[in-house]
Design an enzyme around this catalytic site. Sequence first.
Site, PDB file in Angstrom:
ATOM      1  N   HIS A 294      -5.242   4.453   7.726  1.00 39.18           N
ATOM      2  CA  HIS A 294      -4.691   5.122   6.535  1.00 39.18           C
ATOM      3  C   HIS A 294      -3.177   5.256   6.627  1.00 39.18           C
ATOM      4  O   HIS A 294      -2.596   6.248   6.192  1.00 39.18           O
ATOM      5  CB  HIS A 294      -5.351   6.489   6.320  1.00 39.18           C
ATOM      6  CG  HIS A 294      -6.795   6.406   5.951  1.00 39.18           C
ATOM      7  ND1 HIS A 294      -7.239   5.996   4.714  1.00 39.18           N
ATOM      8  CD2 HIS A 294      -7.914   6.646   6.687  1.00 39.18           C
ATOM      9  CE1 HIS A 294      -8.552   6.012   4.690  1.00 39.18           C
ATOM     10  NE2 HIS A 294      -8.979   6.389   5.867  1.00 39.18           N
TER      11      HIS A 294
ATOM     12  N   GLU B 261       0.944   5.492   0.722  1.00 36.74           N
ATOM     13  CA  GLU B 261       0.303   6.728   1.156  1.00 36.74           C
ATOM     14  C   GLU B 261       0.960   7.845   0.363  1.00 36.74           C
ATOM     15  O   GLU B 261       2.184   7.880   0.210  1.00 36.74           O
ATOM     16  CB  GLU B 261       0.479   6.956   2.659  1.00 36.74           C
ATOM     17  CG  GLU B 261      -0.244   5.936   3.528  1.00 36.74           C
ATOM     18  CD  GLU B 261      -1.752   5.925   3.323  1.00 36.74           C
ATOM     19  OE1 GLU B 261      -2.308   7.007   3.002  1.00 36.74           O
ATOM     20  OE2 GLU B 261      -2.369   4.856   3.456  1.00 36.74           O
TER      21      GLU B 261
ATOM     22  N   ASP C 123      -2.738  -0.788   6.942  1.00 39.18           N
ATOM     23  CA  ASP C 123      -3.786  -1.011   5.939  1.00 39.18           C
ATOM     24  C   ASP C 123      -3.612  -2.335   5.191  1.00 39.18           C
ATOM     25  O   ASP C 123      -4.602  -3.003   4.870  1.00 39.18           O
ATOM     26  CB  ASP C 123      -3.816   0.146   4.940  1.00 39.18           C
ATOM     27  CG  ASP C 123      -4.465   1.405   5.516  1.00 39.18           C
ATOM     28  OD1 ASP C 123      -4.849   1.372   6.693  1.00 39.18           O
ATOM     29  OD2 ASP C 123      -4.562   2.415   4.792  1.00 39.18           O
TER      30      ASP C 123
ATOM     31  N   ASP D  35       0.853  -1.184   0.000  1.00 39.03           N
ATOM     32  CA  ASP D  35       0.000   0.000   0.000  1.00 39.03           C
ATOM     33  C   ASP D  35       0.888   1.233   0.000  1.00 39.03           C
ATOM     34  O   ASP D  35       1.969   1.234   0.603  1.00 39.03           O
ATOM     35  CB  ASP D  35      -0.912   0.015   1.231  1.00 39.03           C
ATOM     36  CG  ASP D  35      -1.780   1.258   1.288  1.00 39.03           C
ATOM     37  OD1 ASP D  35      -2.646   1.406   0.415  1.00 39.03           O
ATOM     38  OD2 ASP D  35      -1.594   2.080   2.207  1.00 39.03           O
TER      39      ASP D  35
END
Length: 496
Positions: free
Chosen positions: A161, A16, A166, A14
């Site tokens: 988040h 960000e 996540d 993931d």
Amino acid sequence: MVSSVDRPEIAFFDLETTVPTRPGQGFAILEFGSILVCPRKLVELESYETLVKPHDLSLISTLSVRANGITPDAVVSAPSFSDIADKVYDILHGRIWAGHNIVRFDCVRLRDAFAQINRPPPEPKGTIDSLALLTQRFGRRAGDMKMASLANYFGLGKQSHRSLDDVRMNLEVLKYCATVLFLESSLPDIFTENSWISPNATTRNRSNAKSTTDGTGPSTSPPSSSRNIERYDSPPTGPTHPIFSLAASGAGEPDQNGVETGHVQPDPFDLGPLIDKIENEPLEANVAMEEESSTATASNTITESTEFLGLDDVSIPSVTVTTVPFFRGPQKMQILHRDTPLQIRCDALKVRFGLSTRFVDLAGRPRLSFVVDVSPNLCGVLDSCDDIAKRFVDSDSSSEWRPVVSRKPGFYNSPTIRLQLPTVAEGDSVRWITEIHQKESSSIQRVVFSRYDVAELEQLIRPGSFVDVCFSLDPYDYQQNAGIRLVAKKLIVDSN
């Protein structure tokens, strides 16, 4: 280099990123997190996470900080993407990639980051996009298909988040979904008769959301990341695979249109047709702080209305908020007036500020809007709708509510509202969805634009001009922000 045959682990990852605030700004990676998962046991074998310092710290705007909590101070001493590129490549290349919405977001951002440092990107030997997979296989029973909603549905806690948290939550959600589908497939005649487990259920499940906020949901404490990675000759295939029920669910059965979907495929990770559809599908314009279109598909009992009510026709006791199916699978909130979507017509609104292009959509196009003064009567209606929608959202959300009517300090008697002008992509071209007319003398004529030209529209909607507007009220709750968007469906600009 290790060949993909020797790398059977699933790499969940993931990113960000920053949130662009102007056209052409692009995204900058702020954090990378991943776990390697054994495909036979679905246990975490190894983890890696790191903050990433962008080339320009000013890209980390207030909107970006609201989205993930990563501040400029947090990354000022972090490595650049160039510093971690070798590690990221080693984790991902030649493995099966998995993540939520990775096909349309994370994979694109990752390839862009490698291109910026003139490096070839890692390549997967397979991709599992849980957003597409669960939307197709698990159905709408968990409401919208955002990771936070899926986690709430299963009582897994609140989404942070942050990258590593996540991806671990993503794995747990997949386990729960696979288990439910496995149970349903074992006794389909019994389970599918119950609405609480039906794939077509559209409940929002507020009780789960409340319990997880209070910390009463089951623990998802991550395993130690110091284990050695187990090696296997080849990834497992066949119906014993724990995720097989997700990838093969419904195969060989008629879909909603009565078309047979084909036989069960031997490879549970073969999402090729679905991935191709996602990659080739153009981004919807005006996602407006959320990955959703401005046009909703009506439910079985609620139809899209073309009726616009005058202010005197709006009865506040008849205003309610509900959730309705969304055309891609998730649900969205909708404000109703006597069981019909509430849409309002107001005449002679004075434009306070002309077109704003401050924000952009996911495709990088300006998200256009303008500001008008509002009368006391319109304020009363919108304030009441605001209160009703806020109570609905507050029951299971920690988002900050943004009032639809803006009242600036010192200008309380001069309230304003912002009207959105949505656009839609059609191939390589873009057009406005809003029906725009121009009033000259006693005649009203529709304005036909030969191309998408913001400057041309700016000349039409100028400060001080007056407009008649038909608009819808679209509630949203996204990235810790909630409120009501006013979307202009029809606009008549008075040029007299």
